[in-house]
Design a protein around this motif. Structure first.
Motif, PDB file in Angstrom:
ATOM      1  N   ILE A   1      10.783 -13.581   3.174  1.00 49.55           N
ATOM      2  CA  ILE A   1      10.357 -12.176   3.161  1.00 49.55           C
ATOM      3  C   ILE A   1       9.913 -11.776   1.760  1.00 49.55           C
ATOM      4  CG2 ILE A   1      11.166  -9.806   3.488  1.00 49.55           C
ATOM      5  CD1 ILE A   1      13.058 -10.954   5.662  1.00 49.55           C
ATOM      6  N   VAL A   2      10.682 -12.160   0.756  1.00 46.21           N
ATOM      7  CA  VAL A   2      10.306 -11.858  -0.630  1.00 46.21           C
ATOM      8  C   VAL A   2       9.014 -12.577  -0.994  1.00 46.21           C
ATOM      9  CG1 VAL A   2      11.013 -12.050  -3.039  1.00 46.21           C
ATOM     10  CG2 VAL A   2      12.698 -11.414  -1.293  1.00 46.21           C
ATOM     11  N   GLU A   3       8.892 -13.825  -0.586  1.00 42.08           N
ATOM     12  CA  GLU A   3       7.688 -14.600  -0.893  1.00 42.08           C
ATOM     13  C   GLU A   3       6.443 -13.965  -0.287  1.00 42.08           C
ATOM     14  OE1 GLU A   3       8.665 -18.470   0.553  1.00 42.08           O
ATOM     15  OE2 GLU A   3      10.075 -18.893  -1.090  1.00 42.08           O
ATOM     16  N   ARG A   4       6.577 -13.355   0.881  1.00 40.00           N
ATOM     17  CA  ARG A   4       5.414 -12.696   1.493  1.00 40.00           C
ATOM     18  C   ARG A   4       4.935 -11.530   0.635  1.00 40.00           C
ATOM     19  NH1 ARG A   4       8.491 -12.613   7.056  1.00 40.00           N
ATOM     20  NH2 ARG A   4       8.155 -14.773   7.730  1.00 40.00           N
ATOM     21  N   PHE A   5       5.867 -10.775   0.064  1.00 36.51           N
ATOM     22  CA  PHE A   5       5.468  -9.693  -0.836  1.00 36.51           C
ATOM     23  C   PHE A   5       4.778 -10.262  -2.076  1.00 36.51           C
ATOM     24  CE2 PHE A   5       9.004  -6.709   0.825  1.00 36.51           C
ATOM     25  CZ  PHE A   5       8.153  -6.226   1.797  1.00 36.51           C
ATOM     26  N   ASP A   6       5.362 -11.290  -2.657  1.00 35.57           N
ATOM     27  CA  ASP A   6       4.778 -11.890  -3.858  1.00 35.57           C
ATOM     28  C   ASP A   6       3.368 -12.415  -3.600  1.00 35.57           C
ATOM     29  OD1 ASP A   6       6.982 -11.399  -5.490  1.00 35.57           O
ATOM     30  OD2 ASP A   6       7.930 -13.332  -5.054  1.00 35.57           O
ATOM     31  N   ALA A   7       3.092 -12.810  -2.362  1.00 36.96           N
ATOM     32  CA  ALA A   7       1.808 -13.439  -2.034  1.00 36.96           C
ATOM     33  C   ALA A   7       0.724 -12.432  -1.661  1.00 36.96           C
ATOM     34  CB  ALA A   7       1.993 -14.439  -0.893  1.00 36.96           C
ATOM     35  N   VAL A   8       1.059 -11.154  -1.544  1.00 31.16           N
ATOM     36  CA  VAL A   8       0.064 -10.155  -1.147  1.00 31.16           C
ATOM     37  C   VAL A   8      -1.012 -10.044  -2.226  1.00 31.16           C
ATOM     38  CG1 VAL A   8      -0.327  -7.699  -0.706  1.00 31.16           C
ATOM     39  CG2 VAL A   8       1.642  -8.847   0.313  1.00 31.16           C
ATOM     40  N   THR A   9      -2.261 -10.088  -1.820  1.00 32.98           N
ATOM     41  CA  THR A   9      -3.376 -10.038  -2.758  1.00 32.98           C
ATOM     42  C   THR A   9      -3.930  -8.624  -2.893  1.00 32.98           C
ATOM     43  OG1 THR A   9      -5.052 -10.454  -1.064  1.00 32.98           O
ATOM     44  CG2 THR A   9      -4.022 -12.383  -2.108  1.00 32.98           C
ATOM     45  N   PHE A  10      -4.674  -8.419  -3.964  1.00 38.53           N
ATOM     46  CA  PHE A  10      -5.354  -7.133  -4.148  1.00 38.53           C
ATOM     47  C   PHE A  10      -6.282  -6.842  -2.977  1.00 38.53           C
ATOM     48  CE2 PHE A  10      -9.226  -4.935  -5.414  1.00 38.53           C
ATOM     49  CZ  PHE A  10      -8.704  -3.723  -5.865  1.00 38.53           C
ATOM     50  N   ASP A  11      -7.051  -7.839  -2.544  1.00 37.88           N
ATOM     51  CA  ASP A  11      -7.997  -7.628  -1.450  1.00 37.88           C
ATOM     52  C   ASP A  11      -7.293  -7.223  -0.162  1.00 37.88           C
ATOM     53  OD1 ASP A  11     -10.131  -8.215  -3.085  1.00 37.88           O
ATOM     54  OD2 ASP A  11     -10.280 -10.317  -2.448  1.00 37.88           O
ATOM     55  N   ALA A  12      -6.090  -7.776   0.072  1.00 43.20           N
ATOM     56  CA  ALA A  12      -5.352  -7.424   1.291  1.00 43.20           C
ATOM     57  C   ALA A  12      -4.931  -5.963   1.270  1.00 43.20           C
ATOM     58  CB  ALA A  12      -4.136  -8.326   1.448  1.00 43.20           C
ATOM     59  N   VAL A  13      -4.506  -5.475   0.121  1.00 42.88           N
ATOM     60  CA  VAL A  13      -4.094  -4.072   0.009  1.00 42.88           C
ATOM     61  C   VAL A  13      -5.309  -3.154   0.102  1.00 42.88           C
ATOM     62  CG1 VAL A  13      -2.889  -2.379  -1.415  1.00 42.88           C
ATOM     63  CG2 VAL A  13      -2.080  -4.747  -1.341  1.00 42.88           C
ATOM     64  N   ALA A  14      -6.415  -3.538  -0.527  1.00 48.92           N
ATOM     65  CA  ALA A  14      -7.638  -2.746  -0.422  1.00 48.92           C
ATOM     66  C   ALA A  14      -8.094  -2.655   1.028  1.00 48.92           C
ATOM     67  CB  ALA A  14      -8.732  -3.365  -1.296  1.00 48.92           C
TER      68      ALA A  14
ATOM     69  N   TYR B   1       0.834  -1.208   0.000  1.00 46.98           N
ATOM     70  CA  TYR B   1       0.000   0.000   0.000  1.00 46.98           C
ATOM     71  C   TYR B   1       0.869   1.258   0.000  1.00 46.98           C
ATOM     72  CZ  TYR B   1      -2.827   3.794   1.872  1.00 46.98           C
ATOM     73  OH  TYR B   1      -3.419   5.015   2.066  1.00 46.98           O
ATOM     74  N   SER B   2       1.853   1.294   0.883  1.00 50.05           N
ATOM     75  CA  SER B   2       2.733   2.458   0.966  1.00 50.05           C
ATOM     76  C   SER B   2       3.489   2.670  -0.335  1.00 50.05           C
ATOM     77  CB  SER B   2       3.721   2.265   2.127  1.00 50.05           C
ATOM     78  OG  SER B   2       4.671   3.317   2.169  1.00 50.05           O
ATOM     79  N   THR B   3       3.862   1.580  -0.992  1.00 56.60           N
ATOM     80  CA  THR B   3       4.588   1.683  -2.263  1.00 56.60           C
ATOM     81  C   THR B   3       3.721   2.302  -3.348  1.00 56.60           C
ATOM     82  OG1 THR B   3       5.934  -0.255  -1.695  1.00 56.60           O
ATOM     83  CG2 THR B   3       5.847   0.369  -4.015  1.00 56.60           C
ATOM     84  N   LEU B   4       2.478   1.872  -3.460  1.00 61.94           N
ATOM     85  CA  LEU B   4       1.627   2.436  -4.510  1.00 61.94           C
ATOM     86  C   LEU B   4       1.200   3.859  -4.173  1.00 61.94           C
ATOM     87  CD1 LEU B   4      -1.738   2.534  -3.877  1.00 61.94           C
ATOM     88  CD2 LEU B   4      -1.383   0.074  -3.841  1.00 61.94           C
ATOM     89  N   LEU B   5       1.167   4.190  -2.879  1.00 60.70           N
ATOM     90  CA  LEU B   5       0.829   5.545  -2.477  1.00 60.70           C
ATOM     91  C   LEU B   5       1.956   6.518  -2.782  1.00 60.70           C
ATOM     92  CD1 LEU B   5      -0.925   7.661  -0.999  1.00 60.70           C
ATOM     93  CD2 LEU B   5       0.097   6.852   1.148  1.00 60.70           C
TER      94      LEU B   5
END
Length: 418
Positions: free
Chosen positions: A379-392, A264-268
């Motif tokens: 740690i990298v895998e956790r980023f790869d696994a983040v879903t759209f719904d989680a960020v929303a 979220y912070s990255t896209l913001l």
């Protein structure tokens, strides 16, 4: 995949050996849960001052010249840092020098002399460091926003501390702080990279057991309820430095929520394709620098926005930055920008992990602050696994109406009223 071995030494210090393929470098890092948030009010600045003092020498390398010249002779990069979370000491060397580097670091950090004459000299050096930061408006803004977000809590105080404190610190007081906070059970040693020259067993453990066996300190003061302030340091200049802190409703002990907050912070505001950079800088031309960054302390998250800009454009930029956060809260992100931010954040972390020092620093934060697994691949895998719904969901958890505000420039606090 890294090969990771962990053991607890006789002094309570966890030792993590992390073998990484394809590197000729080794980083040795020793850290403790002894950052600025563990200080008592009258001690503010002591954790950082102690970091400076240990470099003056230990029992074997008994003055600063021997410390510095020994590191240089092995081609090593030697440094340290103090944050609100941690104090850490680290050296990166070619793998062949691993044991020599371990001997050096454990000597002056594990059994420092803390000489009174050197203490008095270094006191003046750190006071000059404090004065230097006071001359930098961006640094003042960083200190001011912490106070606006956390008040007089330790997280709201500066890491360097005030000059008047530095003048009062005694050798006995510094030793007492070290003995109270530098417990092995609240720290860790991390040896990362090419560990083929690291000796197993007694030789390595004996060096790391130079750190004394100490009782675990009591818990730190929990983060306070969010009662944000607006703080302005007025300066007659044509440039302003704006900072804003939100406190997302995020469980920092949940690694999935922390990863989603980073996306979220990255896209913001974490990249040149982010909403803040695209609109505030590129479309409107309001500033040269604009960003957002997330950070998770052990018990509380923050989302910080910042900008450096012409003072006459500060009001417009501030208003629009708030509106963008509110728009994400109300409407959520777009799937395309989540996908791009996720790829960017994960890619940046992969590139950072090409550096053994970055792996060690991340591992120290994971292990000591959160008590979590230190595998960089995870740690990298956790980023790869983040879903759209989680960020929303994260976007909805950022209250756009409640924020701390700090600014350095020709302004008054009422200019930032809601």
């Amino acid at each position: 995949m890294p090969s990771i071995r962990t053991e607890i030494l006789a002094n309570g210090l966890p030792l993590h050996r992390m073998a990484l393929e394809g590197t000729r470098a080794t980083t040795i890092l020793v850290a403790f849960d002894a950052g600025a948030r563990t200080e008592r009010p009258e001690e503010n600045g002591m954790a950082h001052f102690l970091e400076h003092l240990v470099f003056k020498g230990g029992e074997k390398y008994d003055d600063y010249r021997k410390v510095n010249e020994t590191a240089e002779r092995m081609g090593g990069s030697l440094n340290a840092y103090t944050s609100h979370d941690l104090v850490a000491f680290h050296i990166t060397v070619r793998a062949e020098a691993t044991m020599e580097a371990l001997d050096l670091l454990t000597d002056f950090v594990g059994r420092p002399l803390l000489d009174q004459e050197e203490l008095d000299k270094e006191r003046g050096v750190v006071i000059q460091e404090i004065a230097r930061y006071a001359d930098q408006p961006s640094a003042v803004a960083e200190e001011l926003i912490d106070k606006a977000a956390f008040g007089d809590h330790p997280l709201g105080r500066t890491v360097l501390g005030p000059e008047e404190h530095l003048k009062t610190f005694s050798r006995d007081g510094i030793i007492a702080f070290r003995e109270r906070q530098w417990a092995g059970s609240r720290g860790g040693a991390f040896i990362v990279g090419n560990v083929s020259h690291l000796e197993d067993g007694a030789a390595t453990n004996e060096l790391l057991e130079r750190f004394p066996t100490l009782d675990a300190p009591g818990p730190f003061e929990p983060a306070p309820a969010f009662t944000p302030q607006v703080l302005v340091t007025e300066r007659d200049s044509n440039q302003s430095h704006l900072r804003m802190i939100y406190r997302p409703d995020v469980d920092v002990t949940d690694v999935k929520q922390r990863a989603a907050l980073t996306i979220y912070s990255t896209l913001l505001g974490g990249s040149m394709g982010s909403r803040l950079f695209d609109e505030i800088r590129e479309q409107r031309g309001l500033c040269y620098s604009v960003y957002s960054v997330d950070h998770a302390f052990a018990d509380v998250p923050i989302l910080q926005l910042g900008a450096g800009l012409e003072s006459g454009k500060c009001a417009e930029a501030f208003t629009r930055m708030k509106e963008i956060v509110a728009e994400l809260h109300a409407d959520g992100p777009r799937e395309e920008e989540v996908e791009r931010a996720r790829a960017y954040a994960a890619g940046r972390r992969v590139l950072a992990f090409e550096n053994t020092n970055a792996v060690a620093r991340t591992a120290a934060n994971q292990a000591i602050v959160f008590g979590e697994d230190i595998d960089p691949d995870q740690i990298v895998e956790r980023f790869d696994a983040v879903t759209f719904d989680a960020v929303a969901d994260i976007a909805r958890r950022v209250d756009p109406t409640t924020l701390a505000i700090a600014c350095v420039g020709p302004h008054s606090a009422d200019e930032f009223a809601a």
